[in-house]
Every structure is written in C-alpha cells, then in structure tokens.
Scaffold this active site. Structure first.
Site, PDB file in Angstrom:
ATOM      1  N   CYS A  28       0.829  -1.213   0.000  1.00  0.00           N
ATOM      2  CA  CYS A  28       0.000   0.000   0.000  1.00  0.00           C
ATOM      3  C   CYS A  28       0.862   1.261   0.000  1.00  0.00           C
ATOM      4  CB  CYS A  28      -0.922  -0.027   1.211  1.00  0.00           C
ATOM      5  SG  CYS A  28      -1.971   1.417   1.296  1.00  0.00           S
TER       6      CYS A  28
ATOM      7  N   CYS B  80      -1.523   1.744  -3.009  1.00  0.00           N
ATOM      8  CA  CYS B  80      -2.525   2.817  -2.805  1.00  0.00           C
ATOM      9  C   CYS B  80      -1.939   4.226  -2.811  1.00  0.00           C
ATOM     10  CB  CYS B  80      -3.237   2.639  -1.464  1.00  0.00           C
ATOM     11  SG  CYS B  80      -3.314   0.985  -0.792  1.00  0.00           S
TER      12      CYS B  80
ATOM     13  N   LYS C 208       0.007   5.429  -6.080  1.00  0.00           N
ATOM     14  CA  LYS C 208      -0.971   5.484  -7.192  1.00  0.00           C
ATOM     15  C   LYS C 208      -1.910   6.679  -7.020  1.00  0.00           C
ATOM     16  CE  LYS C 208      -5.108   3.927  -5.878  1.00  0.00           C
ATOM     17  NZ  LYS C 208      -5.545   2.579  -5.849  1.00  0.00           N
TER      18      LYS C 208
ATOM     19  N   TYR D 279       6.612   4.544   9.387  1.00  0.00           N
ATOM     20  CA  TYR D 279       6.272   3.155   9.728  1.00  0.00           C
ATOM     21  C   TYR D 279       7.358   2.514  10.592  1.00  0.00           C
ATOM     22  CZ  TYR D 279       1.908   2.300   7.309  1.00  0.00           C
ATOM     23  OH  TYR D 279       0.576   2.295   6.962  1.00  0.00           O
TER      24      TYR D 279
ATOM     25  N   ALA E  58      12.152 -13.875   5.713  1.00  0.00           N
ATOM     26  CA  ALA E  58      11.961 -14.933   6.710  1.00  0.00           C
ATOM     27  C   ALA E  58      11.369 -16.167   6.042  1.00  0.00           C
ATOM     28  CB  ALA E  58      11.041 -14.449   7.816  1.00  0.00           C
TER      29      ALA E  58
ATOM     30  N   TYR F 252      -9.326  -2.966 -11.292  1.00  0.00           N
ATOM     31  CA  TYR F 252      -9.206  -1.579 -10.829  1.00  0.00           C
ATOM     32  C   TYR F 252      -7.819  -1.005 -11.056  1.00  0.00           C
ATOM     33  CZ  TYR F 252      -6.911  -2.614  -6.264  1.00  0.00           C
ATOM     34  OH  TYR F 252      -6.035  -2.977  -5.282  1.00  0.00           O
TER      35      TYR F 252
ATOM     36  N   GLU G 214      -7.032   2.373 -13.173  1.00  0.00           N
ATOM     37  CA  GLU G 214      -6.404   3.519 -12.508  1.00  0.00           C
ATOM     38  C   GLU G 214      -5.177   3.979 -13.287  1.00  0.00           C
ATOM     39  OE1 GLU G 214      -7.871   2.643  -7.941  1.00  0.00           O
ATOM     40  OE2 GLU G 214      -5.906   1.929  -8.530  1.00  0.00           O
TER      41      GLU G 214
ATOM     42  N   ASP H 167      -3.578  -9.883   2.214  1.00  0.00           N
ATOM     43  CA  ASP H 167      -3.688 -10.376   0.836  1.00  0.00           C
ATOM     44  C   ASP H 167      -3.240 -11.825   0.672  1.00  0.00           C
ATOM     45  OD1 ASP H 167      -4.496  -7.820   0.271  1.00  0.00           O
ATOM     46  OD2 ASP H 167      -3.003  -7.439  -1.293  1.00  0.00           O
TER      47      ASP H 167
ATOM     48  N   HIS I 141     -27.218  20.780  -0.192  1.00  0.00           N
ATOM     49  CA  HIS I 141     -27.367  21.364  -1.524  1.00  0.00           C
ATOM     50  C   HIS I 141     -26.429  22.562  -1.705  1.00  0.00           C
ATOM     51  CE1 HIS I 141     -29.514  22.279  -5.202  1.00  0.00           C
ATOM     52  NE2 HIS I 141     -29.544  23.538  -4.822  1.00  0.00           N
TER      53      HIS I 141
ATOM     54  N   GLU J  80     -26.248  14.653  -2.816  1.00  0.00           N
ATOM     55  CA  GLU J  80     -27.648  14.792  -2.399  1.00  0.00           C
ATOM     56  C   GLU J  80     -28.570  13.887  -3.213  1.00  0.00           C
ATOM     57  OE1 GLU J  80     -29.714  18.611  -3.301  1.00  0.00           O
ATOM     58  OE2 GLU J  80     -27.886  19.136  -4.393  1.00  0.00           O
TER      59      GLU J  80
HETATM   60  P1  FAD Z   1       1.493  -6.063   1.991  1.00  0.00           P
HETATM   61  O1  FAD Z   1       1.152  -4.657   2.272  1.00  0.00           O
HETATM   62  O2  FAD Z   1       1.738  -6.464   0.593  1.00  0.00           O
HETATM   63  O3  FAD Z   1       2.775  -6.391   2.877  1.00  0.00           O
HETATM   64  C1  FAD Z   1       3.438  -7.606   2.785  1.00  0.00           C
HETATM   65  C2  FAD Z   1       4.912  -7.369   3.094  1.00  0.00           C
HETATM   66  O4  FAD Z   1       5.531  -8.628   3.332  1.00  0.00           O
HETATM   67  C3  FAD Z   1       5.667  -6.728   1.951  1.00  0.00           C
HETATM   68  O5  FAD Z   1       6.298  -5.551   2.406  1.00  0.00           O
HETATM   69  C4  FAD Z   1       6.695  -7.786   1.528  1.00  0.00           C
HETATM   70  O6  FAD Z   1       7.916  -7.226   1.117  1.00  0.00           O
HETATM   71  C5  FAD Z   1       6.843  -8.586   2.796  1.00  0.00           C
HETATM   72  N1  FAD Z   1       7.274  -9.983   2.604  1.00  0.00           N
HETATM   73  C6  FAD Z   1       6.764 -10.885   1.727  1.00  0.00           C
HETATM   74  N2  FAD Z   1       7.362 -12.094   1.912  1.00  0.00           N
HETATM   75  C7  FAD Z   1       8.240 -11.934   2.923  1.00  0.00           C
HETATM   76  C8  FAD Z   1       9.148 -12.824   3.584  1.00  0.00           C
HETATM   77  N3  FAD Z   1       9.208 -14.114   3.271  1.00  0.00           N
HETATM   78  N4  FAD Z   1       9.947 -12.320   4.565  1.00  0.00           N
HETATM   79  C9  FAD Z   1       9.880 -11.004   4.932  1.00  0.00           C
HETATM   80  N5  FAD Z   1       9.030 -10.123   4.338  1.00  0.00           N
HETATM   81  C10 FAD Z   1       8.202 -10.588   3.372  1.00  0.00           C
HETATM   82  N6  FAD Z   1      -5.909  -1.264  -1.393  1.00  0.00           N
HETATM   83  C11 FAD Z   1      -6.795  -0.331  -0.947  1.00  0.00           C
HETATM   84  O7  FAD Z   1      -7.434  -0.539   0.089  1.00  0.00           O
HETATM   85  N7  FAD Z   1      -6.987   0.831  -1.641  1.00  0.00           N
HETATM   86  C12 FAD Z   1      -6.295   1.117  -2.768  1.00  0.00           C
HETATM   87  O8  FAD Z   1      -6.496   2.185  -3.366  1.00  0.00           O
HETATM   88  C13 FAD Z   1      -5.353   0.171  -3.238  1.00  0.00           C
HETATM   89  N8  FAD Z   1      -4.610   0.423  -4.354  1.00  0.00           N
HETATM   90  C14 FAD Z   1      -3.668  -0.468  -4.754  1.00  0.00           C
HETATM   91  C15 FAD Z   1      -2.927  -0.175  -5.884  1.00  0.00           C
HETATM   92  C16 FAD Z   1      -1.970  -1.057  -6.336  1.00  0.00           C
HETATM   93  C17 FAD Z   1      -1.148  -0.698  -7.548  1.00  0.00           C
HETATM   94  C18 FAD Z   1      -1.757  -2.273  -5.635  1.00  0.00           C
HETATM   95  C19 FAD Z   1      -0.729  -3.242  -6.113  1.00  0.00           C
HETATM   96  C20 FAD Z   1      -2.509  -2.589  -4.511  1.00  0.00           C
HETATM   97  C21 FAD Z   1      -3.466  -1.687  -4.055  1.00  0.00           C
HETATM   98  N9  FAD Z   1      -4.265  -1.952  -2.942  1.00  0.00           N
HETATM   99  C22 FAD Z   1      -5.186  -1.028  -2.508  1.00  0.00           C
HETATM  100  C23 FAD Z   1      -4.154  -3.234  -2.210  1.00  0.00           C
HETATM  101  C24 FAD Z   1      -3.346  -3.069  -0.941  1.00  0.00           C
HETATM  102  O9  FAD Z   1      -2.077  -2.533  -1.255  1.00  0.00           O
HETATM  103  C25 FAD Z   1      -3.188  -4.418  -0.246  1.00  0.00           C
HETATM  104  O10 FAD Z   1      -4.465  -4.972  -0.032  1.00  0.00           O
HETATM  105  C26 FAD Z   1      -2.490  -4.307   1.099  1.00  0.00           C
HETATM  106  O11 FAD Z   1      -1.217  -3.712   0.972  1.00  0.00           O
HETATM  107  C27 FAD Z   1      -2.340  -5.698   1.729  1.00  0.00           C
HETATM  108  O12 FAD Z   1      -1.638  -5.610   2.931  1.00  0.00           O
HETATM  109  P2  FAD Z   1      -0.855  -6.879   3.486  1.00  0.00           P
HETATM  110  O13 FAD Z   1      -0.393  -6.515   4.864  1.00  0.00           O
HETATM  111  O14 FAD Z   1      -1.660  -8.087   3.313  1.00  0.00           O
HETATM  112  O15 FAD Z   1       0.403  -7.067   2.531  1.00  0.00           O
END
Ligand code: FAD
Length: 452
Positions: free
Chosen positions: A43, A48, A51, A99, A115, A177, A181, A302, A435, A440
């Site tokens: 994100c 998010c 973008k 963060y 990991a 989407y 976008e 995800d 309005h 509305e």
């Molecule tokens: P992530 O945020 O993907 O975090 C997972 C993390 O785990 C990553 O940083 C990765 O590097 C790390 N990782 C993976 N494997 C390992 C490992 N083995 N060891 C250590 N680290 C690891 N959602 C919305 O709600 N609104 C939006 O407008 C929107 N726009 C988007 C636009 C784009 C282009 C994309 C690609 C996605 C968008 N999303 C949006 C979706 C949103 O980004 C995801 O739903 C959200 O980030 C999921 O969070 P998460 O914690 O599951 O995973």
C-alpha cells in the site's frame, strides 16, 4: 519464562503485519517483524499511496482546462514526469520512516530480511535462526505475469512507479481496478493510453451499470479501450514495444504494463513444508480468526485472498492481536466492505450489485440518477455522473450503493455507514439533502427505474 526468542514473530511489514505487531506489543507481547523489502508494504511503497499521488497529478490536466471557463488564465501548462516521481519518492521515503518509527516506538524489533519457516516455531531470518511462540504470516501479494512470448518486455504496476520518463504511448493489459487507474493516470498525464481487456466488459464483479458507465466515461476521456482483446505476443523493436493481438491487430508503444491479477506471495517460504495448508491459488487457508491449519500460525491480509484491501488487512491484523494477545476475541466481518476505483472519473461502491441481489432471488427496487455535475455546466466538459441504489423491495433495506463520478470514493465512505447499518430507503429519504452537491442525489431519488 518463555523458551522462545519472541512471543510473536510477524513475517511481512505491510499494512496488516505492522498493525498486528504494534497491537500485540501494546498487549505486552515481545514482538519482531521481518521485512524483506521496505516497511509499509504494498500500500505505502507500491500501491494505494503512490498510485493516488499519480492520480492527483493526472487530474490537473483537466483542472487547468476547466479553470478557463471560470475566468482563470495562465501560461501554457507543462508537465514534468521526473519532478512528480522524485516528489512521490520523497513522500514514500517519509512514510517508510514513519512506519519504522511506529514499530520502534511500540518496542517491536525490525529484522530487515526475508523470513522462511523451518518448523512451526522456528524461522530462518536472513541466515539466523529465530524462534517464536506465535507466528503471523502477512506476506501480501505480488503481480502475476502471464506466460506469453515476450512477456519479459512488459512491466507490472511495481515498475510503473519508477519509469524514467513518461511514455508517449502505453498499452495496459487488464480490466480490473489497477488497470483502470493506470489508464487514467497515463492518459491524464498526456500519454496515449490503450486499455486492453480480453473479456466482455471491464471491472468484472462490479454492478453492470457501473461497468458500462465507467467504460463509456473513460473512452470519452481519450483512453483507447478495447474489449475482447487477447494479446498473443510482445516484441521489442529497439526501445519500442509491439503488441500483437489474437485478431491480428498490432499496437506499437513505449511501455506495456500488465495488471491482470495478483497472487499471494507464499512461494518458497516453507509454508507447505511445515504443514500450513494452501489453497489452489497459493493463498493461505484460514478460519474466521485467521488461524491456519497449524494452531500457532495465523495469516492475514492479501496472502489469505479474502478481500484484498488495505483497511481489511489492517483490521484482520488488529483482530488477530486482540484475540491472541489481548484477551479480547473478535473477528473481521467481511460483508459490505466499501471500495473505490481511483479511475478518471472515480468509482465508489458498497454492498450488493443489482446482479448479485437478483441472483439471490430478491425482488428489487432500483433507483438511478445520471447527470452532468454542476462544475461542468460552466466548463462544458462532457463528463457525467451515475448514482444507483439497489433496494430490497420487501424490507426496503438499501442493499447496495454505487457511484461513478467526481468525489465518488469520498461520498461512498460516508454512505457505507448507512448501508452497513442496513438503513432503509425511507431513512435515506428522511435525510435532508446537502445542496448543491452531487451526493444529495442519494437522498432525493424518488421513483424506482426498474421493478422486477
Ligand atoms: P502487503 O502490504 O503487501 O505487505 C506484505 C509485506 O511482506 C511486503 O512488504 C513484503 O515485502 C513482505 N514480505 C513478503 N514475503 C516476505 C518474507 N518471506 N519475509 C519477509 N518479508 C516478506 N488497497 C486499498 O485498500 N486501496 C487502494 O487504493 C489500493 N490500491 C492499490 C494499488 C496497487 C497498484 C496495488 C498493487 C494494490 C493496491 N491496494 C489497494 C491493495 C493493498 O495494497 C493491499 O491490499 C495491502 O497492501 C495488503 O496488505 P498486506 O499486509 O496483506 O500485505
């Protein structure tokens, strides 16, 4: 005294992982997070946030034009891609830093490595063995690229954020989407954008009226949308790319971007080997409390492929931490989640589509409004807005609200409260309008357009 290094080890420092780690630490747990790329996850780093910044940039093009009808004049507007990308990167760096601070401020250890699970309590983190009582997998997803001759000449959304220059023309493949976008972004910034989708209509899963209306509007804005367009190969011709379609059509462009889907990033991290069950699509199977087939391993966001949105991943992480470490058990309600598409014009939806509601056998009242936004009465821009309510005829509960048009994501967020509360149409009607607004219309639609 625990024999483990940590009470909780979180794999993945994205939206869900960071929230879970901070809340668990707040409940007194000793927590570590492993992140193989950059804290903030999809994100913040490549989803998010960047973008939406690019989408804002793309809107200025029309704003400059529309301003003239309101009496403004200025010199010729020019756009500089490297400035936008540098400023966007600066903001992403700032958020990445925030963060990291959030983690350290919560006493969460950050291990900046990949990991991999070795057994249900042990991980290899950048070559070091680490043990934990509880493990949370929050590894997110990754763009899926199809197998196709020349696919190595295409990029995904990850790389689109770092192009050295604005392409003159771009082919975007996909109908979801993210594809829409980016078509809006490139088109708005002045590139010729071709959007190729192999199905009947873009935005599968959205209300059919929204799909058709959005398609019409993006074409009016200049996107070359082609449905039933199947790419068979991509070639590199010098710096340029040539896309060949199944029907023999050829499109030459600077950049080919695929946005045809994302898959859980679960490969090669020892999940199957330690007994964590995966579904066919490689997502991690979990119960309502995000528990996997191994009792002390949970998964959120995800990588579980439930509803792949940031707020959902965050809430799943919060629920997990409260349940396992806070003595307060709760799980996420995945029903009636509002969402937006930051296309041009944008889309906001919550609840059921007309098609879903009909398929469940309900008799419906459908309300629709379609109009030219007030702003464009002066600007003359040919952009229209659609609003739609799907109402259960018997109970009069509003099952779904859908909008295509300016500010739709902002409007739908507020409307989502009413839909989530199962407000009835008469409660919508009893709400006084604000309005003059577009919103509305949602409380002034009086006569159903379709009855069945
Ligand atoms: P992530 O945020 O993907 O975090 C997972 C993390 O785990 C990553 O940083 C990765 O590097 C790390 N990782 C993976 N494997 C390992 C490992 N083995 N060891 C250590 N680290 C690891 N959602 C919305 O709600 N609104 C939006 O407008 C929107 N726009 C988007 C636009 C784009 C282009 C994309 C690609 C996605 C968008 N999303 C949006 C979706 C949103 O980004 C995801 O739903 C959200 O980030 C999921 O969070 P998460 O914690 O599951 O995973």
């Amino acid at each position: 005294m625990s024999t483990f290094d940590y009470d909780l080890f979180v794999v993945g420092g994205g939206s869900g992982g960071v929230r879970a780690a901070r809340i668990a630490a707040g409940h007194g747990a000793k927590v570590a997070v492993a992140e193989e790329s950059r804290v903030g996850g999809t994100c913040v780093i490549r989803g998010c946030v960047p973008k939406k910044l690019l989408s804002y940039a793309a809107h200025f093009h029309e704003d400059f034009e529309d301003a003239r009808a309101y009496g403004w004049s200025s010199g010729e507007a020019t756009f500089d891609w490297p400035t936008l990308i540098a400023n966007k990167d600066k903001e992403i760096d700032r958020l990445n830093g925030i963060y990291k601070k959030l983690l350290s401020g919560s006493n969460v250890a950050l291990l900046e490595s990949r990991a991999v699970l070795l057994d249900p309590h042990t991980l290899d983190v950048g070559g070091k063995k680490v043990t934990a009582k509880e493990i949370l997998i929050a590894v997110g997803g990754w763009p899926e690229m199809p197998v196709l001759p020349g696919i190595e000449f295409a990029i995904s959304s990850n790389e689109a954020f770092h192009l050295p220059r604005l392409p003159k023309d771009v082919v975007i493949v996909g109908g979801g989407y993210i594809a829409l976008e980016f078509a809006g972004i490139f088109n708005g910034l002045g590139a010729r954008a071709h959007l190729l989708y192999r199905g009947e209509q873009i935005l599968r899963g959205f209300d059919n009226d929204v799909r058709n209306f959005a398609a019409t509007e993006i074409v009016k804005k200049g996107v070359n949308l082609r449905t039933h367009a199947d790419v068979v190969k991509i070639e590199a011709i010098g710096e340029r790319r040539r896309v060949t379609l199944k029907d023999g059509g050829i499109i030459d462009c600077d950049v080919v971007m695929y946005a045809t889907g994302r898959s859980p990033k679960t490969d090669g991290m020892g999940l199957r080997e330690v007994g964590v069950e995966l579904a066919k699509d490689a997502s991690i199977k979990v119960d309502a409390f995000s528990k996997t087939s191994i009792g002390n391993i949970h998964a959120i966001g995800d990588c579980t492929n439930r509803v792949n949105l940031t707020p959902v991943a965050i809430k799943e992480g919060h629920a997990y931490a409260d349940t396992v470490f806070g003595g307060k058990s709760w799980c996420v309600d995945h029903a009636t989640i509002a969402s937006a598409v930051f296309s041009h014009p944008p889309i906001g939806v919550v609840g059921r589509t007309e098609e879903e509601a009909r398929a469940s056998g309900l008799a419906l009242d459908i309300y629709k409004a379609e109009f030219k936004p007030l702003k464009h009465t002066l600007s003359g821009r040919d952009e229209r807005t659609l609003m739609k309510l799907v109402v259960d005829r018997e109970s009069q509960v509003v099952l779904g609200a859908h909008m295509v048009g300016m500010d739709a994501p902002e409007i739908i967020q507020a409307l989502a409260i009413a839909v989530k509360m199962r407000a009835t149409k008469s409660q919508f009607d009893a709400t006084m309008a604000v309005h003059p607004t577009a919103a509305e219309e949602f409380v002034t639609m009086r006569t159903p357009v379709a009855a069945a």
